[in-house]
Design a protein around this motif. Structure first.
Motif, PDB file in Angstrom:
ATOM      1  N   GLU A  85      49.398 -57.511 -30.717  1.00 46.37           N
ATOM      2  CA  GLU A  85      49.168 -57.347 -32.170  1.00 46.37           C
ATOM      3  C   GLU A  85      47.978 -56.058 -32.413  1.00 46.37           C
ATOM      4  O   GLU A  85      47.530 -55.830 -33.483  1.00 46.37           O
ATOM      5  N   GLU A  86      48.105 -55.091 -31.200  1.00 50.31           N
ATOM      6  CA  GLU A  86      47.113 -53.936 -31.617  1.00 50.31           C
ATOM      7  C   GLU A  86      47.680 -52.641 -31.568  1.00 50.31           C
ATOM      8  O   GLU A  86      48.687 -52.487 -31.087  1.00 50.31           O
ATOM      9  N   GLN A  87      47.153 -51.736 -32.123  1.00 46.55           N
ATOM     10  CA  GLN A  87      47.213 -50.553 -32.451  1.00 46.55           C
ATOM     11  C   GLN A  87      46.408 -49.397 -31.846  1.00 46.55           C
ATOM     12  O   GLN A  87      45.416 -49.692 -32.369  1.00 46.55           O
ATOM     13  N   SER A  88      46.894 -48.458 -31.257  1.00 46.67           N
ATOM     14  CA  SER A  88      45.441 -47.476 -30.746  1.00 46.67           C
ATOM     15  C   SER A  88      45.984 -46.165 -31.525  1.00 46.67           C
ATOM     16  O   SER A  88      46.875 -45.842 -31.883  1.00 46.67           O
ATOM     17  N   TYR A  89      44.718 -45.707 -31.801  1.00 40.35           N
ATOM     18  CA  TYR A  89      44.879 -44.425 -32.400  1.00 40.35           C
ATOM     19  C   TYR A  89      44.146 -43.410 -31.900  1.00 40.35           C
ATOM     20  O   TYR A  89      42.893 -43.655 -31.183  1.00 40.35           O
ATOM     21  N   VAL A 101      41.163 -48.838 -31.018  1.00 37.41           N
ATOM     22  CA  VAL A 101      42.098 -50.108 -31.209  1.00 37.41           C
ATOM     23  C   VAL A 101      41.863 -50.926 -32.548  1.00 37.41           C
ATOM     24  O   VAL A 101      40.534 -51.125 -32.521  1.00 37.41           O
ATOM     25  N   ARG A 103      43.469 -54.285 -34.752  1.00 35.32           N
ATOM     26  CA  ARG A 103      44.376 -55.367 -34.507  1.00 35.32           C
ATOM     27  C   ARG A 103      44.873 -55.720 -35.792  1.00 35.32           C
ATOM     28  O   ARG A 103      43.903 -55.895 -36.979  1.00 35.32           O
ATOM     29  N   GLN A 104      45.983 -55.918 -36.175  1.00 27.67           N
ATOM     30  CA  GLN A 104      46.665 -56.272 -37.407  1.00 27.67           C
ATOM     31  C   GLN A 104      46.564 -57.787 -37.656  1.00 27.67           C
ATOM     32  O   GLN A 104      47.174 -58.769 -37.048  1.00 27.67           O
ATOM     33  N   LYS A 131      39.966 -48.140 -26.317  1.00 28.10           N
ATOM     34  CA  LYS A 131      41.093 -48.028 -25.664  1.00 28.10           C
ATOM     35  C   LYS A 131      40.628 -48.162 -24.179  1.00 28.10           C
ATOM     36  O   LYS A 131      39.726 -47.002 -23.865  1.00 28.10           O
TER      37      LYS A 131
END
Length: 132
Positions: A85-89, A101, A103-104, A131
């Protein structure tokens, strides 16, 4: 989300994140073990423009923004890292950080268009560290 005139976040050996002060050109980055706490009034100069902090041990995430002379503070408790459920930017102006990082979170709500069954709707997007 809460509007405040003062922020106080205690020191933590497991907190990581960043704090961007109004008189700096880049954020101050905190790896685990380096965060000494944060205290600031919205009327102070310099003030915190933005901060994202996550305490891995206590599972607490803070998102802070300075808006119209007040701090908007989003505190999320019980937050755990979950790679699914994680996205890294990309972390701009933070060269030693591999990425931010988030989490939605999802919220179950009854939907009349689905015969009253619960459906998942997007909730908060919460900072959960750097990250690795």
């Amino acid at each position: 989300m809460e509007k405040q005139d003062k922020i106080e976040i205690p020191s933590s050996g497991t907190m990581e994140g960043y704090v961007w002060w109004s008189d700096q050109t880049s954020p101050q980055v905190y790896e685990q073990g380096t965060f000494g706490g944060l205290e600031s009034r919205a009327s102070d100069n310099p003030f915190v423009i933005e901060a994202q902090l996550y305490d891995d041990k206590e599972r607490v995430s803070y998102g802070i923004k300075h808006v119209d002379g007040h701090y908007i503070v989003c505190k999320h408790e019980g937050v755990e890292r979950n790679a699914a459920e994680e996205q890294s930017y990309v972390a701009h102006r933070m060269p030693n950080v591999g990425g931010l990082v988030f989490r939605q979170e999802w919220v179950a709500e009854k939907d009349e268009l689905c015969e009253g069954m619960e459906v998942l709707r997007p909730g908060a997007v919460v900072f959960v560290g750097f990250k690795k």
